[in-house]
Motif scaffolding. Structure first.
Motif, mmCIF file in Angstrom:
data_model
loop_
_atom_site.group_PDB
_atom_site.id
_atom_site.type_symbol
_atom_site.label_atom_id
_atom_site.label_comp_id
_atom_site.label_asym_id
_atom_site.label_seq_id
_atom_site.Cartn_x
_atom_site.Cartn_y
_atom_site.Cartn_z
ATOM 1 N N ALA A 80 -43.535 -33.841 -51.707
ATOM 2 C CA ALA A 80 -43.425 -35.269 -51.374
ATOM 3 C C ALA A 80 -43.621 -35.419 -49.770
ATOM 4 C CB ALA A 80 -41.988 -35.850 -51.665
ATOM 5 N N GLY A 81 -43.183 -34.419 -49.046
ATOM 6 C CA GLY A 81 -43.413 -34.245 -47.607
ATOM 7 C C GLY A 81 -45.007 -34.487 -47.470
ATOM 8 N N TRP A 109 -34.891 -40.103 -43.568
ATOM 9 C CA TRP A 109 -35.184 -38.527 -43.688
ATOM 10 C C TRP A 109 -35.860 -37.835 -42.648
ATOM 11 C CZ3 TRP A 109 -40.244 -36.479 -46.064
ATOM 12 C CH2 TRP A 109 -40.126 -35.188 -46.194
ATOM 13 N N TYR A 153 -41.814 -47.917 -44.822
ATOM 14 C CA TYR A 153 -41.249 -46.745 -45.506
ATOM 15 C C TYR A 153 -39.914 -47.022 -46.074
ATOM 16 C CZ TYR A 153 -39.772 -41.898 -46.137
ATOM 17 O OH TYR A 153 -39.060 -40.793 -46.732
ATOM 18 N N ASN A 202 -31.620 -40.518 -48.077
ATOM 19 C CA ASN A 202 -31.506 -39.619 -47.198
ATOM 20 C C ASN A 202 -31.646 -40.295 -45.753
ATOM 21 O OD1 ASN A 202 -31.484 -37.373 -45.963
ATOM 22 N ND2 ASN A 202 -33.164 -36.341 -46.862
ATOM 23 N N ASP A 216 -40.146 -43.824 -51.394
ATOM 24 C CA ASP A 216 -39.740 -42.382 -51.630
ATOM 25 C C ASP A 216 -38.510 -42.314 -52.637
ATOM 26 O OD1 ASP A 216 -38.984 -39.813 -51.265
ATOM 27 O OD2 ASP A 216 -39.533 -39.759 -48.953
ATOM 28 N N TYR A 245 -34.804 -38.778 -55.097
ATOM 29 C CA TYR A 245 -33.472 -38.252 -55.660
ATOM 30 C C TYR A 245 -32.934 -39.092 -57.078
ATOM 31 C CZ TYR A 245 -32.846 -36.002 -51.458
ATOM 32 O OH TYR A 245 -33.051 -35.047 -50.319
ATOM 33 N N THR A 303 -40.828 -36.031 -56.197
ATOM 34 C CA THR A 303 -40.961 -34.549 -56.290
ATOM 35 C C THR A 303 -40.215 -33.788 -57.218
ATOM 36 O OG1 THR A 303 -40.417 -32.612 -54.631
ATOM 37 C CG2 THR A 303 -39.131 -34.494 -54.479
ATOM 38 N N SER A 351 -38.921 -31.086 -56.151
ATOM 39 C CA SER A 351 -37.937 -29.870 -55.313
ATOM 40 C C SER A 351 -36.594 -30.223 -55.746
ATOM 41 C CB SER A 351 -38.171 -30.580 -53.808
ATOM 42 O OG SER A 351 -39.237 -30.112 -53.482
ATOM 43 N N ARG A 395 -42.988 -26.360 -54.714
ATOM 44 C CA ARG A 395 -43.936 -27.338 -53.713
ATOM 45 C C ARG A 395 -44.661 -28.004 -54.520
ATOM 46 N NH1 ARG A 395 -41.049 -28.385 -51.406
ATOM 47 N NH2 ARG A 395 -42.327 -29.356 -49.789
HETATM 48 C C1 PLP Z 1 -36.399 -38.586 -48.971
HETATM 49 C C2 PLP Z 1 -37.111 -37.147 -48.948
HETATM 50 N N1 PLP Z 1 -38.397 -37.369 -49.280
HETATM 51 C C3 PLP Z 1 -39.027 -36.319 -49.297
HETATM 52 C C4 PLP Z 1 -38.404 -34.917 -49.257
HETATM 53 C C5 PLP Z 1 -39.341 -33.739 -49.258
HETATM 54 O O1 PLP Z 1 -39.630 -33.402 -50.629
HETATM 55 P P1 PLP Z 1 -40.618 -32.078 -50.856
HETATM 56 O O2 PLP Z 1 -39.505 -30.998 -51.008
HETATM 57 O O3 PLP Z 1 -41.404 -32.495 -52.105
HETATM 58 O O4 PLP Z 1 -41.662 -32.024 -49.796
HETATM 59 C C6 PLP Z 1 -37.248 -34.770 -49.184
HETATM 60 C C7 PLP Z 1 -36.530 -33.570 -49.200
HETATM 61 O O5 PLP Z 1 -35.574 -33.278 -48.186
HETATM 62 C C8 PLP Z 1 -36.345 -35.988 -48.946
HETATM 63 O O6 PLP Z 1 -35.180 -35.943 -48.681
#
Ligand code: PLP
Length: 404
Positions: free
Chosen positions: A106-107, A131, A178, A185, A213, A216, A243, A245, A253
């Motif tokens: 997601a990053g 975040w 955003y 987070n 985003d 979670y 994601t 993740s 990833r």
């Molecule tokens: C709100 C939020 N968005 C995106 C991410 C990143 O996700 P990814 O590991 O898929 O890059 C995180 C990870 O900590 C997150 O807390």
């Protein structure tokens, strides 16, 4: 090569690189040696190693020649199919392949979306605190960030409306909003249904894309799911981002974007690596298709429910009366507000000495602020470590007070 040569070469760095500054070479393994209440790393003990090994074996057996080949740039076909099923089942999102793009986390997705809409000097509106990855991506891009606070009901829509109207009146059209609507987070709060609808309406009225985003939402351990903004939106303003993740493993990833096909097309054109990890995608599609993902998410929910309970109990037992904290219904984080007379920089050296890591509130702010807050994560440390870590934090707060 001499130091002066290197310095001369450094002069050639781009403005973007200069904005980004120096990398911090962090290594998650180091967190294993501490009481890490700092990171959003998923629980190391819950990694589905055996199931993933089986999924990889199946992926190679069924489709090895394509899983090990360069991939289609939208994403591996079978993963797209499994994602459509998952999104409908878990997020109430109905979409076609044209709405989807697999990204390497997601990053990366966030960076690509922001880059698609923004040039340096443009303005983005973001929740604050938010975040730290978003703080970094927006800074690297050289955009101006206007911030909007969150409260127990999530994004402060009154502040958001005021910000949008003020910017537009000043001739600055916000390029993006955003938001992290579920178990935000770092604040842990969830945006109410009513506010989600208001944000969409505001975005539609002023034609501002909204990044939802949703890293979670599958990890809700209490209460009812609130509809996603993507599901509620009929105007195509919402870009959904998530994601694997937190629900399988961050080492995969692998993330995804859901949006209007025209947006997806533009995002794909900026994606640096073409088709994202076909082999990992093939393994994850087997993991989803076998029903393991649903089972695993169920297990994770109960693991994190236990951790959350341990965190809340420890805070209740150890913290002085003038420390407050949020109580999330899911996700990984609790936002702790310290007493007025204590700052995070006063307690950090003592915490470090005792091997306890917390995230200072300052990391989640764009323009300063957050000095009297910390984010505590209950995802990585176990129940015993959580209790010890919170006790040490409470002791450091008391020590800082007695020193001043
Ligand atoms: C709100 C939020 N968005 C995106 C991410 C990143 O996700 P990814 O590991 O898929 O890059 C995180 C990870 O900590 C997150 O807390």
């Amino acid at each position: 090569m001499t130091t002066t040569d290197i310095e001369r070469l450094e002069q050639l760095f781009s403005q973007k690189s200069n904005r980004a500054g120096q990398a911090r070479f962090t290594n998650p393994r180091a967190s294993g040696e501490k009481i890490a209440l700092s990171s959003g790393f998923p629980d190391p003990r819950s990694m589905p190693k055996a199931d993933m090994a089986e999924s990889m074996r199946l992926a190679l057996e069924k489709d090895g020649e394509w899983a090990l080949q360069y991939g289609a740039n939208r994403g591996y076909d079978r993963l797209l199919e499994q994602l459509r099923i998952k999104l409908k089942r878990d997020q109430g999102i109905e979409c076609t392949d044209e709405n989807l793009l697999i990204v390497s986390g997601a990053g990366q997705g966030l960076a690509i979306i922001a880059e698609t809409f923004c040039d340096p000097g443009d303005v983005i509106i973001s929740e604050e605190p938010t975040w730290m990855g978003a703080v970094r991506h927006f800074r690297n891009l050289g955009v101006d960030v206007e911030t909007v606070a969150v409260d127990a009901g999530g994004t402060r829509v009154d502040a958001l409306t005021e910000t949008v109207e003020r910017l537009i009146a000043a001739g600055r059209h916000p390029k993006l909003i955003y938001t992290i609507p579920n178990f935000q987070n770092p604040a842990g709060v969830t945006t109410t249904l009513e506010r989600r609808k208001q944000i969409i309406e505001l975005a539609r009225t002023h034609t501002i894309p909204v990044i939802e985003d949703d890293a979670y939402s599958d990890l809700r351990f209490r209460g009812e799911r609130v509809e996603t903004m993507y599901q509620l939106d009929t105007s195509g303003m919402v870009i959904y981002l998530s994601t694997f993740s937190k629900i399988i493993g961050a080492g995969l990833r692998l993330g995804w974007i859901v949006a209007q096909p025209r947006f997806i097309n533009a995002f794909a054109a900026l994606k640096p690596e073409g088709g994202t990890s076909p082999f990992v995608s093939a393994a994850v599609s087997e993991f989803c298709a076998s029903g393991t993902l649903v089972e695993h998410i169920g297990e994770l929910r109960s693991v994190y429910a236990g951790r959350h309970a341990a965190m809340l109990e420890a805070l209740g037992n150890h913290m002085p009366d003038d420390v407050t904290w949020t109580d999330p219904d899911g996700g990984f984080f609790v936002w702790v507000t310290l007493p007025d007379d204590v700052t995070v920089s006063q307690i950090t050296p003592g915490l470090q000495e005792k091997g306890v890591d917390v995230s200072p509130g300052t990391m989640f702010h764009f323009h300063g602020g957050g000095e009297n807050a910390v984010r505590l994560s209950y995802s990585f440390a176990d129940e015993g470590q959580i209790n010890t870590g919170v006790k040490v934090l409470a002791d450091e707060i008391a020590a800082a007070r007695s020193r001043s």
